[in-house]
Structure formats: structure tokens, C-alpha cells
Enzyme design. Sequence first.
Site, PDB file in Angstrom:
ATOM      1  N   CYS D  87       0.839  -1.201   0.000  1.00 49.56           N
ATOM      2  CA  CYS D  87       0.000   0.000   0.000  1.00 49.56           C
ATOM      3  C   CYS D  87       0.879   1.258   0.000  1.00 49.56           C
ATOM      4  CB  CYS D  87      -0.966  -0.041   1.178  1.00 49.56           C
ATOM      5  SG  CYS D  87      -2.269   1.184   1.094  1.00 49.56           S
ATOM      6  N   HIS D 196      -3.621  -5.642   1.197  1.00 46.40           N
ATOM      7  CA  HIS D 196      -2.863  -5.834   2.443  1.00 46.40           C
ATOM      8  C   HIS D 196      -2.771  -7.301   2.844  1.00 46.40           C
ATOM      9  CE1 HIS D 196      -2.478  -1.580   3.836  1.00 46.40           C
ATOM     10  NE2 HIS D 196      -3.434  -1.428   2.944  1.00 46.40           N
ATOM     11  N   GLU D 198      -0.925  -8.603   4.931  1.00 47.21           N
ATOM     12  CA  GLU D 198      -0.701  -8.755   6.388  1.00 47.21           C
ATOM     13  C   GLU D 198      -2.015  -8.768   7.163  1.00 47.21           C
ATOM     14  OE1 GLU D 198      -0.636  -6.040   4.787  1.00 47.21           O
ATOM     15  OE2 GLU D 198      -0.826  -4.231   6.005  1.00 47.21           O
TER      16      GLU D 198
END
Lengths: 631, 85, 85, 235
Positions: D87, D196, D198
Site C-alpha cells: 500500500c 494488504h 498482512e
Amino acid sequence: MTTQPDTSAAPKQTGFAATDVLVNEFDGGPDTVQRAGTTPDELQPHTELGLKDDEYDRIRQILGRRPTASELAMYSIMWSEHCSYKSSKVHLRQFGDKAPRGTRMLAGIGENAGVVQISDDLAVTFKVESHNHPSFVEPYQGAATGVGGIVRDILAMGARPIAVMDPLRFGAADHPDTARVLPGVVAGIGGYGNCLGLPNIGGEIVFDPTYQGNPLVNALSIGVLPVERLQHKEAAGVGNIVVLLGARTGRDGIGGVSVLASATFDDEAEQRRPSVQVGDPFMEKLLIESCLELYDAGLVAGIQDLGGAGLTCALTETAAAAGTGMRVWLERVPLREASMSPTEILASESQERMLLIVTPQNLEAVLSVAEKWGVWATAIGEVTPAGEDGSPGRLVISWNDHVVVDVPPGSLADDGPVYARPIREPADLILLQADKAETLPRPATGDELRATVLRMIASPNLCDKTWVTEQYDRYVLGNTVLAQPEDSGVLRIDERTGLGVALSVDGNGRFARLDPYEGARLALAEAYRNVAVTGAEPVAVTDCLNFGSPEDPAVMWQFAEAVRGLADGCQQLGTPVTGGNVSFYNQTGAAAIHPTPVVGVLGVFDDVARRIPMGFQTPSGDGDLLLLLGE
Amino acid sequence: MARVVVDVMLKPEILDPQGQAVANALPRLGVDNVSSVRIGRRIEIEFAGAPDLDRAREIADKLLANPVIEDFTINVHEDAAAEVA
Amino acid sequence: MARVVVDVMLKPEILDPQGQAVANALPRLGVDNVSSVRIGRRIEIEFAGAPDLDRAREIADKLLANPVIEDFTINVHEDAAAEVA
Amino acid sequence: MSMRIGVVTFPGSLDDGDAARAARIAGADVVRLWHGDPDLHGVDAVVLPGGFSYGDYLRCGAIARFAPAMESIIDAARGGLPVLGICNGFQILCEAHLLPGALTRNQHLHFRNRDQWLRVEGTNTAWSNAFTAGQEVLIPVKNGEGCYVADERTLDALEAEGRVVARYIRGNPNGSQRDIAAITNEAGNVVGIMPHPEHAVEALTGPSLDGLGFFTSVLRALAGASAGANAGGHQ
Ligand SMILES: Nc1ncnc2c1ncn2[C@@H]1O[C@H](COP(=O)(O)OP(=O)(O)O)[C@@H](O)[C@H]1O
């Protein structure tokens, strides 16, 4: 040396802002304490600043002279409805009197936010607050700074903010003004919260013409702290240094609190526009990180956020809470515009600032943490002793060697006026209540029922809210277990143990209009149920009470009933109110909004993996039994 | 062809976090003689016919600038011949 | 006092959704003679001493504009006396 | 010996803790790096996390690109250090010219957060070798300026060289050209991804576990590289 405020540089007349009256202090310099003593009869604009004649007389009595221009501004701010709770105090006492404090509550009403212990070593703090009027004037910045303000309350308790929620009320969905206000408000909440890295875990969006000229923008934040990191606002320790941390001070929102939140809101709003503040979420993020680093290093003796009432509120509250005095040198405050007068500096609502009390030994370390994070930190004063006779100390503020303020801080922070305002049941209530739902036509056939269901699903109040919630980050920080479209937000607090919390905010203005007592209990019950059905144990309540003008006995009746209802409900459930906010003067002309108590309930999980989402569980959904509990 | 340029800047007393962030970053680029940076918007409006200043002013007022916090200025550029870097 | 103004605009071939949104909103204001709207940034840099054009160009090139998608122009304004609306 | 992944914190980084958590779950040792410190502390790979570095004022990633840590990372990346930009990290990598193109305002002009399906296409990178080409994964997106743009020549080159690592499927959330969600540099050690990963590493908090693959990939790549080195290097 020139000490005259540069009034020629004041670019504009800002309608009804404190500065216009006060910046023209007088030819030779600012209005000093000494001068106030020698010019007792000078006319002062107390009415323009929202102070009643008898309130002004009391100020003169307290000081034994007329107030200086700066002092007058400070009293007008601190004795405003917004800061002093002068109309609500007598009612809010019920919260403490009725519901047991319980063993979990580490800090309650009166603190920046309530703190609730959730395990041997962890606590959470949460609170909901309004930013209604600023958000109508400038939706984006109003909503953004609303989020910023509540987050600083949480931060001031020693907590790391970990999520936000946003209960919102707008006028009719198809009204042109809603098309202006709603996108701005949503973008502002998202813009600030997303940039700050706080997941948005829920809220409300309600449309009703009652909010047309007065939308409600409430914001809730929750934070987590190790129990021993709990912070206090007391300016304790004579000789300690007063440090201003965060953004520089500018001419933001001067007169905002006392003007915007404490007077009937009408067309003059146009002229009041310049008192809007602009938020800087990046600066707030740095402020959060630097405060947390300071707490963890044990460098903070006292701390208070700067909210709507700026330095005025932070200085008087920290000093009053400790009973100490304080000496402040205002010319040390870092300014965005050099030409600001002392009154303006004291009244400024510039965002992203905190006031710290630190010991002289720790000052260097504090400044270097601030430097690491790139925020301003300036020693602007020191804590001075209480009187020799044991009386509280005095707050003495100078500006370039002129003493412009010399007051007992408690007289501003604690001893404001308190009113038991007249209350009267609204005249139309009997008629409203007589108009029962039973008299409405009901769908009689399958087709009619189908049409009714479709109409309801499509109505703005019930339809899918994804178009709003998609604009909010719900993932950041990686602990969001449930968020929209669930009825409660659920957060993991401790990755090792699975300790977690659930939060729900609810309110129903239409119901409260029909019966504010039951309406408040209903809001509480709904939030309580929403938390309970996730599997969490509800433990604490926060509330934001949005009402019309307290000077209207009908509104005051609604308020009194709602508070009584909420306090009784909390008593029955055994769940204490830990903090909240009152927002009065939500009305357009003589028409008040529906009384709108918004209630937030916090619940605790020992193991958040046991949370129960609201949807049917796949793959086991087939053949599951549906049970209806309750009457 | 002529275009109308509307420059929208924050009012001087309003906080400009963008400008501040850039100003703070400059020393890292080795620049230390800048005293302030303000960041606003530049909007280029092309008209189908002759440039219409009144129209442009109306658009700026209603749509481009937020009068609560911003000021704007309007200029006509006859086929923009500014110094291009 | 003199300031340097850096105007940063998206390259013509890069889509400008913001400008387009404004252009699309215009008919609703009764404006139908606008053929295009582009929105960029205007950056006002004040120098501590004399305005430093070379410095400004360096800042613009390194930081203020992204050459992949943006062009910039630089001008010196002697105490800005543009037409204020 | 376990691998050391550095996660950089810039002022305004927000998903740094999450990137660290994901790397840890994948089995790495995590080293937190500070933007102001040019020393990379001997890490084996670096993640530039999501957030709003420097408030993302001016342009996303524009200011962060000049951080002392970035100067070191740019050098190291040119030398082959695996770097993942998520990002805001992707934006920083583009600003630093480690990746081509730029990320601009979402075409619908709103910040958008949703669970997004992607198709992983380029699996020859340090950060995507754990996937099979064509694998569909579900990963959150959340950005306001995630619209990938580059000139046609660059886009064609990315496609031709197999450097499109992932593409949005079942809806493009931001208007990215050719639905591009992630790309890599020529060497395959630097990857930028807008969604994302994560936030898709735990059943409790994510929509899937699909994000973990990006972090296990780099451990595989590093293990392969050191095994190769131990065996006397590649042919
Ligand atoms: N302003 C808002 N901010 C964040 N989440 C919201 C907001 N409004 C609604 N939501 C979320 O969207 C979901 C649906 O909202 P709503 O339709 O009001 O649900 P309900 O009627 O069940 O309370 C809920 O999860 C709620 O928390």
C-alpha cells in the site's frame, strides 16, 4: 519593545467571535490585571460572550475587581454550557448515585474518559462525544476534528487509542443539505480515523427530518493501557514544569466552544464560519506516539488534552485538580501567527495539542522524545504552591511582562454556575402518545406484506450501509474481530490470552421523543443486548446526550427524563456509567431535535475467539434450529 | 484557445498541514532557506467558446473553493505560456 | 516580499478523476460551456532571503512533482497582486 | 537459522505492527527499523508497511522516499535485497523509482476498504513464489490512492516480462490500469502490492489466510538462496 497586539493584521471581522470584542484590547497594550484594578467601571462585553449579568457579577465578586479581557474570555469559555455542564449537572448526579461503581472502574465521570479494568494488568478507556455544530458548519473538518478530540481524551488517560465508532444522524436522505453534509462528514471521519490508523468498528446512520438543520456527529473512541500507566491531570508538584506539546497555536475556532456549542444554532451560522478548526491527523499520530513513549518512560507527572476550550481549559483544570497554582508565560507558546493577542492564545482551539506536567529533571528527556517524533514541545510555565493558609494556589498568566490573568483556577474549572432549570412536559406529548401504532393500516395479504418488507429494506434507515462503511479502514492494527455489518464491534486486546472487548452504540430519537425515559432505557437495552449476544459480558456504559436548548422547559423535561431513565436502567443492569458528554442547543430556531440519547456499552471477553457473529454459520447452517428468546 | 485558471488557497489563518509537511521535509533535501510553504489547488477550466470569467467565478465560488476555509483568485491565460521547467 | 509559485499539473495523458468529477457536476449548476476541467496543485514557496529559482526548480523536480505523472511550471510573484475574487 | 525481516516505521506508518505480526506468524524474526536510521541492522529482507507516511500530504510516499533508511534500502534493493512494499510502501517504492509507474487517487475519489479477490500471476518473485500461477486469493484492500498508472509502453513491458504479480478480479476497487494490484522489478526481488496481505494471516481477524503466502515466499527465497550459497552457488 512593542507590546501592542497587531490588530491591523487581524484580517477580518468574524461575526461573533471572542476576539473581535477582545483583541482591540487598548492602545497601550493588553488589558492587564493592574489596569483592571484602576479602571473598574470600564464596560465589558460579557453578554456578547454568552455570560449572563449575574454570572458577570459573580466573576467580579470572585476577583474583587473587574476581570481583564483575557480573564473574561476564560470565564466565558469555562462557564459555558459545554464546559461547565451548568444545566445538566444536577441531573447527571444520578449516574453516580444509582449505579454501583463496581470494582472494575479505575476512573469515572469527571475524568477525561472512564477507565475500566479488564484483567489483572490491563484496562480500557472509552467515551463518546459530540461534534454536532462544527460538523454542520464545515462537515469534513467538523467531523474530522470530532474524531481527533475524542482520541485525545483517550490518550490523556494513558491509553493507546485502538478504535473509533461514529453514531451519526442526518436530515431527510433526499434533502439537498444532506447531500452537502453527509459526504463531508463521512469523508472527515474516514480521513482522520484512517490516517490515524484507528479501525472503525461500527456506528449508526439515521435519517430523520428532525436533524435537518442540526445533524448529529457523535464519535466514540476506545483505548487500552496497562493498569499502572493510568495518567492523571493534576498539576502536582510545586516547581514542576508545564509543557505544551503538539501543534503550534493559531487562530482556530476562537470562540468556537462557547459560541457554537452553547447557543441556539440558526442562520447566523454563516457568519460564525471562521471559527472552524482544521485537523491534522498526521500531527495527532505523532502526538500519540510521543505521549505513549513519554508515559512508558515514566516522564509524565500530569497530562491533559487540549480540547474545545484550548489552553484555558487545560491550564485551569490541571491546576484546579491539584489545588496548586500555576505561573504561565504566554509569549512562549509557539504560534502560527505572530500577531495573536494573549486572549486569542488562551481561547484558541488549535487541534493536536496536549498539556504536560513534568519534573524539572525530566524536562530534557521530554523535549528529546518530542524532537524524535517531530512535534513541538515548549516549557510555558511552572506549578506554584497553594496559599500559605492552605487555600488553593492562583493561576497567573503573563504576556511579555504584562500580567493578564490572576485567578483562582477552581473558580473557572469547578465553581461555575449550576442551574436547576425549569422543566415542563411538552404540551404535544399527550397527543403524540395517543397516536398509537395500532391505528396504522397493516398489510393484510401476502402481496401487501411483501411490498411492505421491500419498502422497509429499501428505506435509507434500514438499507445496506456499506457505501459508508467501505470508506473506513476496519482492518488496521490487526485486532478487529468483528466490525460492520455486525451489531457490535469486537476487538482483540491481548494476542497471548485472547482477552477482548465488544462495543455497541445505539440510540433511538423517535422513541425518545415519545417517551424520553423509556427511550433512554431502550437505547441502553439495545446496546447491552448487542454486546451480550456476541458472547461478551457487558461491564460499562458511556453516553452522549443530544438535546435542544436547556432554556426550553420542554427540552429540559426530556433531558431530565432521559437521564433518569438511563440511570435507572444502569441501576437495574448493575452497569455503571463511566463517562459521556452532553450536547445541548441542538435546534433550528425554536424547533429542537428529537431528544437523542446515544448509549455505548462495553463488554469483555476472556477469550475473544469465542465471539459469536450474527450470521448463520457455514458450513453447519443447514438443519440448525432457530429459537426465539424472550416475550 | 483560452483557459481560465482558478487558484484556491487556504485562508492565511487556517492551518495548512500539507505545506507544513513539505516545509519540514526540505532540510532533508539540503534546503534551508525556505521560510514557508503553502499548498493549494490550481484548477484549469477550458471553455467551449470564449473564456467566461463570470461563469468561472460562479463555479469557483460554488464548487471549487470552500469559502469557510479557502480564498480563490481567477486569471485568464491566453494559451498558457508560462516558463515551463 | 517575493515568493516562488510552483504549479503542478497531471500530464495530459493521465486521467484526472477529480477534474472530471467537477466537469460532470457543472451541468447541474446550469453551466454547459465548459469543455474540460483539470485539477492540480499550486505550491507557494517563500524564501528567507531572495527568491531562489534554481532551488525552487530543484525542490519541484525532486519532491513537489512526480515526473512519471506530472509536469510543473515555476513563476516568481512579486508580492502577489493577482485579481482577488 | 531463522530469517530476519525488517519492518520500517515512518512517521505516519500504521500497518507496521501488522506487517511485523504477519512476518512473525510466517516464521521470521522481525527487526523493527526506524526511518531516521540508515542502518538496516543486517536484515535479510525488508517490508515497507501501509499507512500515511508524513500524512501522505503532497503525494503518497513522496516525502518518505527521502528518509535515511530509504536511501539504504534503495541501494540494498538494487543489490538484490528482497523488499515488499504494501500500500503506502508500494507508493514509496514507485516514488523511489524502484518500481515503474505511480499510484494515483482512486477513480471514484473515495477511500475504499473491502475484501478483494486477486489472481496471483507472477510467481517468480521473492514474495510470491509460494503461490501457483493463476491462484485466486482473498485479501483486504484499503486505500484512497491505489489507482496504478503507467504509460502504455511500461504496461506492455510489465505484461510481457511477467512482472504483473497480482491482478484484481471480480471488480477493480480503484480504477488501476489493467486491474494491476501488484508488480515486481526486473530482478523479482522488489514487489509492490496495493492490497494488504498482512491483514489476511489469521482466521480470527482476516477474511482468509491467503496473505501468509507473501511472507512465507520470502523465507523460501532466502532459504533457497542460502542453500544455494552453501552448495557453492547457482549454475
Ligand atoms: N456511521 C457508521 N460508522 C461505522 N459503522 C456504521 C455506521 N453506520 C452503520 N454502521 C455499521 O453498519 C452496520 C449496519 O448498520 P445498521 O443498518 O444501522 O445496523 P442495525 O440496524 O443492525 O444497527 C453495523 O455494523 C453498524 O455498526
